[in-house]
Scaffold this motif. Structure first.
Motif, PDB file in Angstrom:
ATOM      1  N   SER A 104       0.863  -1.113  -0.136  1.00 58.88           N
ATOM      2  CA  SER A 104      -0.039   0.031   0.018  1.00 58.88           C
ATOM      3  C   SER A 104       0.715   1.275   0.148  1.00 58.88           C
ATOM      4  O   SER A 104       0.209   2.131   0.101  1.00 58.88           O
ATOM      5  CB  SER A 104      -0.921   0.180   1.259  1.00 58.88           C
ATOM      6  N   SER A 105       2.321   1.187  -0.167  1.00 56.20           N
ATOM      7  CA  SER A 105       2.911   2.550  -0.185  1.00 56.20           C
ATOM      8  C   SER A 105       2.993   3.057  -1.170  1.00 56.20           C
ATOM      9  O   SER A 105       3.312   4.310  -1.603  1.00 56.20           O
ATOM     10  CB  SER A 105       4.453   2.082   0.184  1.00 56.20           C
ATOM     11  N   ASN A 107       0.436   3.823  -5.021  1.00 62.40           N
ATOM     12  CA  ASN A 107      -1.270   3.890  -5.439  1.00 62.40           C
ATOM     13  C   ASN A 107      -1.266   2.989  -6.621  1.00 62.40           C
ATOM     14  O   ASN A 107      -0.537   2.970  -7.479  1.00 62.40           O
ATOM     15  CB  ASN A 107      -1.483   5.298  -6.047  1.00 62.40           C
TER      16      ASN A 107
ATOM     17  N   PHE B 145     -12.980  14.534   4.195  1.00 63.23           N
ATOM     18  CA  PHE B 145     -13.071  15.680   5.133  1.00 63.23           C
ATOM     19  C   PHE B 145     -13.554  15.278   6.494  1.00 63.23           C
ATOM     20  O   PHE B 145     -12.957  15.852   7.527  1.00 63.23           O
ATOM     21  CB  PHE B 145     -13.883  16.748   4.498  1.00 63.23           C
ATOM     22  N   GLY B 208      -6.811   6.355   5.414  1.00 62.73           N
ATOM     23  CA  GLY B 208      -5.624   5.933   6.127  1.00 62.73           C
ATOM     24  C   GLY B 208      -4.450   5.309   5.360  1.00 62.73           C
ATOM     25  O   GLY B 208      -3.759   4.880   5.922  1.00 62.73           O
ATOM     26  N   ASP B 210      -1.316   4.168   2.972  1.00 57.88           N
ATOM     27  CA  ASP B 210      -0.085   4.948   3.138  1.00 57.88           C
ATOM     28  C   ASP B 210       0.078   5.833   2.077  1.00 57.88           C
ATOM     29  O   ASP B 210       0.816   6.722   2.077  1.00 57.88           O
ATOM     30  CB  ASP B 210       0.921   3.525   3.263  1.00 57.88           C
ATOM     31  N   PHE B 211      -0.278   5.232   0.839  1.00 58.83           N
ATOM     32  CA  PHE B 211      -0.155   6.226  -0.392  1.00 58.83           C
ATOM     33  C   PHE B 211      -0.748   7.275  -0.362  1.00 58.83           C
ATOM     34  O   PHE B 211      -0.347   8.254  -0.700  1.00 58.83           O
ATOM     35  CB  PHE B 211      -0.451   5.257  -1.572  1.00 58.83           C
ATOM     36  N   SER B 213      -1.731   8.975   2.592  1.00 58.78           N
ATOM     37  CA  SER B 213      -0.555   9.941   3.345  1.00 58.78           C
ATOM     38  C   SER B 213       0.485  10.510   2.822  1.00 58.78           C
ATOM     39  O   SER B 213       1.122  11.550   2.824  1.00 58.78           O
ATOM     40  CB  SER B 213       0.049   9.011   4.778  1.00 58.78           C
ATOM     41  N   SER B 214       1.304   9.473   2.014  1.00 53.83           N
ATOM     42  CA  SER B 214       2.626  10.057   1.377  1.00 53.83           C
ATOM     43  C   SER B 214       2.375  10.906   0.452  1.00 53.83           C
ATOM     44  O   SER B 214       3.121  11.880   0.118  1.00 53.83           O
ATOM     45  CB  SER B 214       3.529   8.639   0.965  1.00 53.83           C
ATOM     46  N   ARG B 216      -0.134  13.257   0.882  1.00 55.43           N
ATOM     47  CA  ARG B 216      -0.233  14.402   1.463  1.00 55.43           C
ATOM     48  C   ARG B 216       1.065  15.042   2.204  1.00 55.43           C
ATOM     49  O   ARG B 216       1.288  16.221   1.997  1.00 55.43           O
ATOM     50  CB  ARG B 216      -1.106  14.145   2.739  1.00 55.43           C
ATOM     51  N   TYR B 220       0.219  17.221  -1.464  1.00 59.47           N
ATOM     52  CA  TYR B 220      -1.022  17.325  -2.079  1.00 59.47           C
ATOM     53  C   TYR B 220      -2.067  18.018  -1.435  1.00 59.47           C
ATOM     54  O   TYR B 220      -2.151  17.990  -0.268  1.00 59.47           O
ATOM     55  CB  TYR B 220      -1.848  15.742  -2.047  1.00 59.47           C
ATOM     56  N   PRO B 222      -6.314  18.864  -0.722  1.00 59.78           N
ATOM     57  CA  PRO B 222      -7.489  17.825  -0.695  1.00 59.78           C
ATOM     58  C   PRO B 222      -7.899  17.581  -1.909  1.00 59.78           C
ATOM     59  O   PRO B 222      -8.201  16.314  -2.152  1.00 59.78           O
ATOM     60  CB  PRO B 222      -8.355  18.869   0.189  1.00 59.78           C
ATOM     61  N   ARG B 224      -6.473  17.567  -5.002  1.00 63.40           N
ATOM     62  CA  ARG B 224      -5.458  16.944  -5.634  1.00 63.40           C
ATOM     63  C   ARG B 224      -5.256  15.322  -5.109  1.00 63.40           C
ATOM     64  O   ARG B 224      -5.546  14.381  -5.789  1.00 63.40           O
ATOM     65  CB  ARG B 224      -4.021  17.348  -5.541  1.00 63.40           C
ATOM     66  N   ARG B 228      -6.354  12.366  -7.372  1.00 63.96           N
ATOM     67  CA  ARG B 228      -5.504  11.375  -7.845  1.00 63.96           C
ATOM     68  C   ARG B 228      -5.226   9.875  -7.069  1.00 63.96           C
ATOM     69  O   ARG B 228      -4.926   8.748  -7.554  1.00 63.96           O
ATOM     70  CB  ARG B 228      -3.868  11.922  -7.754  1.00 63.96           C
ATOM     71  N   ASP B 229      -5.300  10.130  -5.523  1.00 61.86           N
ATOM     72  CA  ASP B 229      -5.076   9.001  -4.935  1.00 61.86           C
ATOM     73  C   ASP B 229      -6.511   8.429  -4.551  1.00 61.86           C
ATOM     74  O   ASP B 229      -6.487   6.949  -4.560  1.00 61.86           O
ATOM     75  CB  ASP B 229      -4.257   9.254  -3.610  1.00 61.86           C
ATOM     76  N   ASN B 233      -9.442   4.759  -7.019  1.00 62.08           N
ATOM     77  CA  ASN B 233      -9.536   3.407  -6.349  1.00 62.08           C
ATOM     78  C   ASN B 233     -10.895   3.224  -5.881  1.00 62.08           C
ATOM     79  O   ASN B 233     -10.931   2.057  -5.449  1.00 62.08           O
ATOM     80  CB  ASN B 233      -8.390   3.432  -5.090  1.00 62.08           C
ATOM     81  N   PHE B 312     -14.578  -8.123 -10.885  1.00 57.08           N
ATOM     82  CA  PHE B 312     -13.601  -7.404  -9.840  1.00 57.08           C
ATOM     83  C   PHE B 312     -13.267  -8.081  -8.833  1.00 57.08           C
ATOM     84  O   PHE B 312     -12.385  -7.508  -8.110  1.00 57.08           O
ATOM     85  CB  PHE B 312     -14.567  -6.039  -9.743  1.00 57.08           C
TER      86      PHE B 312
END
Lengths: 297, 319
Positions: A104-105, A107, B145, B208, B210-211, B213-214, B216, B220, B222, B224, B228-229, B233, B312
């Protein structure tokens, strides 16, 4: 081994003071109980301890992902505001992190090239900001690499940029995450157990690469791990945490050769020895409660 | 009994050809002498289709749904009569001139069913697109938010979901006045909350990740971060939900038209055709054919959605 920058009298890049973190519950769980340390420019510090000792919580506090219950984090001498829903100012994008879980590191829905590109963009944004403020950006003299050059630098082919994270192994993903974080030219890189999900043969390689690339551009590295045998290969200093507290800290050779705290001794004893005899490492005795006071060198 | 049936098996030329082919395949699959690895046999075209699409239900559903979409697209070109043209002979039973018969005004039922496909399927898809968009945006904002934004949006969805869907849609459509546009609007009001809720829960768990958070940490904002992230998904599972909803939406819109709150006569719409048929219960062909049309659309799109969901999420796949 280089002398800690503390001796040279430089300003610390990061200072944490008396951090306390309580997780809500009945009663609340005190994950971190009064931890203080500082990190100097160009230094590699290993933060070690068993799982549940508060290492990862510290990583989240340092990066601002988690607001501590008490205590403060000073980044370049100024308090670091915790991350909120708003955009983080380029002033603080000099703190980057590589996370523990390779799945999960990154996207999963974006090509890795463009994810590394984000790091480069963050570096540009901060350089512009710091020029405006009259400061000098970290790694200002270093030539800017493109995303595919970064990927080549971490040992992947340039074509990797067009692929999605699913087509890479765990070790490769952690290297890509490292590349993205370092492309942002941070002053401080926090690695939160970045190698714990990798197999033994990849661990040393990823850790070594992380350390080497960070030092090349003058980034300080806080490397969090439970594995002292890897940490000692890259760290200048080691901080040992136990039950939310720092129990021992010192230069790597001191801690490795002359552990003072009984918990550190137990940690060192738990490292498996590759003597081929198939001997199990000494287990840290369950139920043993160690003193939580720090023993200094 | 014939000679062939008495001696079935490998002697027949067909059987031996099959066997030869199978042996050729087996020969290809022998381990490589150098590497010791067995080469992977090339998949046939059929086996390249994901397993969830290879079930009989999925195949029939795909064919039926595709046929309905084609009919909706090219309807006027294949309809034998003008769906609005009135003939002097009402209530003709199904026969040579009018295969589905004619209605009380002598209009060709077959042509009206075909013309109705465009209205029913087209509006159902439009409705699903709109409610997916509204629900996804509001759900993402609420989940991302949190705090009071989340509270406001989620209490609003609770409010809408507290009422029975059809009844609330009826009330709104009646208040707005009977027209197809208002029926879609009313259906939109009752159908976005389910998307908002689902998307919100997905965003909550992604927030929450990880990607995220990274991203942010890289600065980034809100918007973006969401674009993007988070959103990429969320899109896959949401589309599955939408495809499952097309059939239900067609049913809801036809239901409103049946009650006189949607399509107005004389426009051909399955729901209003069925409601006209209720007045003439002995003329079975008036109601049966639009009813069957609606039934096949709802069922085929539902099976299509199921197959999409299974491909899926292989974990829920039926054997």
């Amino acid at each position: 081994m280089t002398e800690p920058a503390k001796a040279t009298g430089a300003e610390p890049i990061l200072e944490v003071r008396d951090i306390v973190v309580d997780y809500p519950g009945h009663p609340p769980v005190r994950a971190v109980d009064g931890v203080s340390f500082e990190l100097y420019p160009g230094e590699v510090v290993g933060l070690v301890g068993e799982s549940g000792c508060g290492k990862s919580t510290m990583a989240r506090v340092i990066t601002g992902l988690l607001k501590p219950t008490k205590g403060e984090v000073l980044y370049r001498g100024e308090p670091l505001p915790p991350l909120t829903a708003r955009r983080r100012s380029p002033k603080y994008t000099g703190i980057q992190m590589v996370f523990q879980d390779p799945s999960s590191s990154l996207n999963p829905r974006r090509r890795v090239g463009s994810q590394v590109e984000d790091g480069l963009q963050a570096a540009r944004a901060r350089a512009a900001y710091e020029t405006e403020e009259g400061g000098v950006a970290v790694g200002a003299g270093v030539k800017e690499l493109t995303a595919s050059q970064w990927l080549q630098r971490i040992g992947l082919s340039a074509q990797a940029a067009g692929r999605y994270p699913q087509s890479f192994s765990g070790g490769q993903r952690q290297r890509i995450a490292t590349a993205r974080a370092l492309a942002a030219r941070p002053s401080l890189l926090v690695g939160d157990e970045p190698i714990s999900a990798l197999d033994a043969s990849t661990q040393a390689r990823v850790a070594g690469l992380m350390c080497q690339l960070a030092l090349e551009q003058g980034t300080s590295l806080l490397f969090i791990s439970h594995d002292l045998s890897i940490v000692r290969l890259i760290a200048d200093r080691i901080i040992v945490m136990y039950a939310g507290r720092v129990v021992e800290r010192g230069r790597t050779d001191q801690v490795w050769n002359d552990p003072r705290h009984p918990y550190t001794k137990a940690l060192l004893g738990a490292i498996p020895a590759p003597d081929g005899s198939g001997r199990m490492p000494v287990a840290t005795p369950t139920g043993t409660v160690y003193p939580r006071d720090e023993i200094s060198h | 009994m014939s000679e062939k049936a008495k001696n079935p098996g490998p002697i027949s030329p067909v059987g031996s050809a099959v066997k030869a082919r199978a042996e050729a395949k087996k020969a290809k699959a022998t381990p490589d002498p150098v590497t010791g690895l067995t080469p992977v046999r090339k998949k046939s075209l059929w086996h390249r289709i994901p397993p969830s699409w290879r079930t009989p239900f999925a195949i029939v559903a795909t064919i039926v749904a595709a046929a309905w979409i084609v009919i909706a697209l090219i309807g006027p070109a294949i309809a034998p009569h003008n769906p609005l043209a009135q003939d002097m002979t009402p209530f003709q039973g199904p026969g040579a001139g009018h295969i589905f018969g004619t209605d009380e005004l002598g209009r060709d039922v077959f042509s009206r069913v075909i013309a109705g496909a465009r209205v029913s399927i087209g509006l159902a898809i439009l409705l699903v697109c709109m409610s997916t968009t509204v629900g996804t945006i509001l759900g993402t904002v609420a989940g991302f938010f949190g705090k009071w934004v989340d509270e406001v949006i989620m209490r609003f969805t609770d409010l809408v979901m507290a009422f029975p869907t059809v009844i609330l849609a009826m009330v709104i459509a009646a208040a707005l006045g009977p027209s197809l546009f208002n029926a879609v609007l009313a259906a939109l009001v009752v159908s976005w909350p389910q998307y908002a809720r689902t998307v919100r829960s997905m965003v909550l768990s992604l927030r929450g990740a990880d990607f995220v958070s990274s991203g942010r940490l890289l600065g980034y904002g809100p918007i973006r971060s969401m674009r993007r992230d988070v959103l990429p998904n969320v899109v896959g599972p949401t589309l599955v939900l939408s495809s499952l909803d097309i059939g239900t939406s067609a049913l809801l819109l036809s239901g409103l038209s049946f009650l006189g709150l949607g399509a107005k006569p004389p426009s051909p719409e399955w729901g209003s055709m069925i409601s006209e048929a209720v007045k003439h219960f002995d003329k079975w062909w008036l109601g049966i054919f639009p009813g069957l049309a609606l039934l096949t659309v709802v069922i085929s799109f539902n099976f299509l959605g199921d197959a999409l969901r299974d491909s899926f999420d292989p974990g829920t796949e039926r054997e």
